[in-house]
Design an enzyme around this catalytic site. Structure first.
Site, mmCIF file in Angstrom:
data_model
loop_
_atom_site.group_PDB
_atom_site.id
_atom_site.type_symbol
_atom_site.label_atom_id
_atom_site.label_comp_id
_atom_site.label_asym_id
_atom_site.label_seq_id
_atom_site.Cartn_x
_atom_site.Cartn_y
_atom_site.Cartn_z
ATOM 1 N N ILE A 54 -6.334 5.761 -4.930
ATOM 2 C CA ILE A 54 -5.332 6.718 -5.442
ATOM 3 C C ILE A 54 -5.786 8.149 -5.147
ATOM 4 O O ILE A 54 -4.998 9.001 -4.745
ATOM 5 C CB ILE A 54 -5.073 6.470 -6.950
ATOM 6 C CG1 ILE A 54 -4.401 5.096 -7.134
ATOM 7 C CG2 ILE A 54 -4.213 7.577 -7.558
ATOM 8 C CD1 ILE A 54 -4.152 4.679 -8.578
ATOM 9 N N LYS B 128 4.138 6.438 -1.923
ATOM 10 C CA LYS B 128 4.397 6.263 -0.488
ATOM 11 C C LYS B 128 5.531 7.165 -0.013
ATOM 12 O O LYS B 128 5.563 7.591 1.143
ATOM 13 C CB LYS B 128 4.693 4.798 -0.162
ATOM 14 C CG LYS B 128 3.431 4.033 0.211
ATOM 15 C CD LYS B 128 2.558 3.630 -0.952
ATOM 16 C CE LYS B 128 1.310 4.384 -1.143
ATOM 17 N NZ LYS B 128 0.502 3.929 -2.292
ATOM 18 N N GLY C 81 10.404 -3.111 -13.326
ATOM 19 C CA GLY C 81 9.754 -2.716 -12.068
ATOM 20 C C GLY C 81 8.361 -2.162 -12.312
ATOM 21 O O GLY C 81 7.513 -2.183 -11.428
ATOM 22 N N HIS D 247 2.562 -4.926 24.423
ATOM 23 C CA HIS D 247 2.076 -3.650 24.947
ATOM 24 C C HIS D 247 3.234 -2.668 25.086
ATOM 25 O O HIS D 247 4.287 -3.062 25.569
ATOM 26 C CB HIS D 247 1.434 -3.867 26.324
ATOM 27 C CG HIS D 247 0.978 -2.599 26.965
ATOM 28 N ND1 HIS D 247 -0.171 -1.958 26.574
ATOM 29 C CD2 HIS D 247 1.535 -1.838 27.940
ATOM 30 C CE1 HIS D 247 -0.323 -0.862 27.308
ATOM 31 N NE2 HIS D 247 0.702 -0.773 28.138
ATOM 32 N N GLY E 273 -11.412 7.070 -4.626
ATOM 33 C CA GLY E 273 -10.913 5.716 -4.374
ATOM 34 C C GLY E 273 -9.513 5.800 -3.769
ATOM 35 O O GLY E 273 -9.095 6.865 -3.292
ATOM 36 N N CYS F 1 4.392 0.012 -10.341
ATOM 37 C CA CYS F 1 4.557 0.032 -8.886
ATOM 38 C C CYS F 1 5.820 0.779 -8.484
ATOM 39 O O CYS F 1 5.784 1.701 -7.680
ATOM 40 C CB CYS F 1 4.577 -1.405 -8.355
ATOM 41 S SG CYS F 1 5.020 -1.500 -6.623
ATOM 42 N N GLY G 119 7.046 -5.301 -27.058
ATOM 43 C CA GLY G 119 6.736 -6.625 -27.606
ATOM 44 C C GLY G 119 5.292 -6.738 -28.041
ATOM 45 O O GLY G 119 4.433 -5.956 -27.619
ATOM 46 N N GLY H 43 -9.623 5.496 -11.841
ATOM 47 C CA GLY H 43 -9.391 4.065 -12.045
ATOM 48 C C GLY H 43 -8.381 3.797 -13.142
ATOM 49 O O GLY H 43 -7.922 4.718 -13.823
#
Ligand SMILES: Cc1cc2nc3c(=O)[nH]c(=O)nc-3n(C[C@H](O)[C@H](O)[C@H](O)COP(=O)(O)OP(=O)(O)OC[C@H]3O[C@@H](n4cnc5c(N)ncnc54)[C@H](O)[C@@H]3O)c2cc1C
Length: 459
Positions: free
Chosen positions: A182, A55, A43, A436, A180, A46, A118, A265
């Site tokens: 994050i 989130k 995973g 609406h 930015g 993320c 690896g 970054g």
């Protein structure tokens, strides 16, 4: 073949994050034999240190704000405090359920999942835990890490998003280095959790990759939320003493805080993995890949954050799928990087796709824009949010950029990306009926206006 020799896989994938596992799942679906190598948790960033935990924190932040602001809606509620152990339990529960689901998904396919670190020891061979996995094709998907600045050591109260995701306390004062995506997301969380927040950004505006109008609106909203920010100011250094961090800025000013979040970054994880030795061309650490994710070595592909461009999970998924289909001979269409939706989940949310106004003016001789304020949108008023939908079109041509800001506006990016990717004319979208009262209506109204038939728009 000797009895203990390994079979050759159709694809060996190095890295089980968004890009790597999406490639594995799609390849298995297409009947290809796959080995997926992961040194930590399936995973990747993320799921474990990125999209999902942030989130979850942002949702907890929204709940805190709702408790504080009940009065605004005639609801008597009070905000007491943030219980970080409860917040972390909730966040970790979400991650754990998704992680289990993903593990069982991979297990249910014929994917050989290999745990361990690896290394590419030849163009088509990955060595992991003393085992050599050879593939007809190899996919590099080793992701990214949080960068720091020269001389700024990550330790104690100076941390990146990785450590900040498992804080067991709410720091009273936070400096966020970097305005930015994050940086502003964390600033938003900390403010809602009760911290005093100052963002330090060297560029002249917050979220500098977004349309300038969006940056302006975000800065207005952050001012209203009393989130401090210093733009166009360079960081000079930071020192720690006990639990206090002193952040100094060029020009001599210093800010005291209980935590410095470094959000400057993310860099590619490619160092020491044998890529260059195997002939894979790198550029400043990133893997150079074409629009089909092919590297400089035939049969070796790269996906996700190690490839220059937007560092987003759904870009990784899309590239992973593309590579699997390419290897299976389906000749998929390349991905238009500009057509990838971008969402920043701070409060207010930002969502965009396509060109900013400035980029469009560089590309086209004549450009038309329209900004539909959420003041005219019923649902946004119900939510008591401010913001807008801004459209950018080539004069008399299709919509080439959609930029939105306001509470929950991230949810509108689906239609926005269809509009951009289908090269829709404002009149095409204006002929579609938008429900609406929804915030989605604001997209419809913006297109009605740009098509020359505005509805809820004051002259
Ligand atoms: C705080 C934060 C918030 C974010 N929020 C969002 C968001 O809301 N939406 C969004 O779209 N994106 C978001 N992102 C970006 C998103 O997480 C990345 O774009 C995405 O994870 C990239 O996927 P990837 O497969 O390239 O790399 P990763 O997810 O980093 O996966 C790479 C994997 O490779 C493994 N690996 C590395 N080296 C080796 C090795 N030698 N051997 C074996 N395995 C190895 C790693 O352990 C890792 O699991 C966020 C990122 C951060 C940090």
């Amino acid at each position: 073949m000797p009895a203990d020799a390994e079979k050759t896989f159709d694809i060996v994938i190095l890295g089980g994050g968004s890009g790597g596992y999406a490639c594995a799942l799609r390849a298995a679906e297409l009947g290809l034999s796959v080995a997926l190598v992961e040194k930590s948790k399936l995973g990747g960033t993320c799921l474990h240190q990125g999209c999902i935990p942030t989130k979850a924190l942002l949702h907890a932040a929204e709940v805190a704000d709702s408790a504080r602001e009940g009065e605004k809606f005639g609801v008597k509620s009070t905000f007491e405090s943030i219980d970080m152990s409860g917040v972390n339990r909730y966040k970790d529960g979400v991650i754990s359920r998704l992680h289990k689901g993903l593990q069982s998904l991979v297990k249910s396919k014929s994917i050989e999942y290999v745990e361990g670190e690896g290394r590419l020891v030849a163009a088509k061979t990955v060595e992991v835990a003393g085992r050599r996995l050879t593939g007809t094709n190899v996919v590099l998907a080793t992701g990214s890490y949080a960068k720091s600045l020269p001389g700024l050591e990550i330790s104690g109260r100076i941390m990146t998003s990785e450590q900040a995701l498992s804080l067991d306390f709410v720091p009273p004062r936070v400096v966020v280095l970097g305005g930015g995506v994050i940086g502003v997301e964390f600033a938003s969380v900390f403010k809602s959790f009760g911290s005093e927040v100052t963002i330090v950004e060297a560029l002249p505006r917050l979220v500098a990759a977004e349309d300038e109008a969006v940056s302006k609106q975000l800065e207005r909203s952050f001012r209203k939320r009393k989130i401090g920010f210093r733009t166009g100011v360079r960081f000079a250094g930071a020192t720690q003493s006990g639990d206090t961090v002193t952040v100094s800025l060029e020009g001599g000013e210093s800010i005291e805080a209980d935590l410095l979040l470094v959000a400057v970054g993310r860099g590619p994880v490619t160092d020491g993995l044998g890529y260059e030795e195997a002939g894979v061309r790198l550029d400043r650490g990133y893997v150079v890949a074409d629009e089909r994710c092919r590297t400089s070595v035939d049969g070796v592909y790269a996906v996700g954050d190690i490839v220059p461009g937007l560092q987003l999970a759904h870009r990784g998924f899309a590239q992973g799928i593309l590579v699997a289909e390419e290897i299976a001979g389906l000749s998929p269409s390349p991905i238009d990087e500009l057509g990838i939706p971008r969402v920043t989940y701070c409060d207010p949310e930002i969502a965009s796709v396509g060109l900013t106004e400035a980029q469009a003016r560089e590309k086209y001789a004549d450009v038309e824009t329209f900004e539909y304020g959420l003041g005219g949108n019923g649902k946004s008023q119900i939510l008591q949010t401010q913001g807008f939908v801004k459209l950018v079109r080539e004069k008399d041509g299709p919509v080439v950029g959609v930029h939105m800001i306001g509470a929950r506006m991230g949810e509108q990016v689906g239609e926005a990306q269809l509009i951009y990717n289908w090269e829709a004319l404002p009149s095409d979208v204006a002929s579609l009926v938008h429900a609406h009262p929804t915030q989605n209506e604001a997209l419809g109204e913006a297109h009605l206006a740009l098509a020359g038939k505005p509805l809820h728009v004051h002259a």
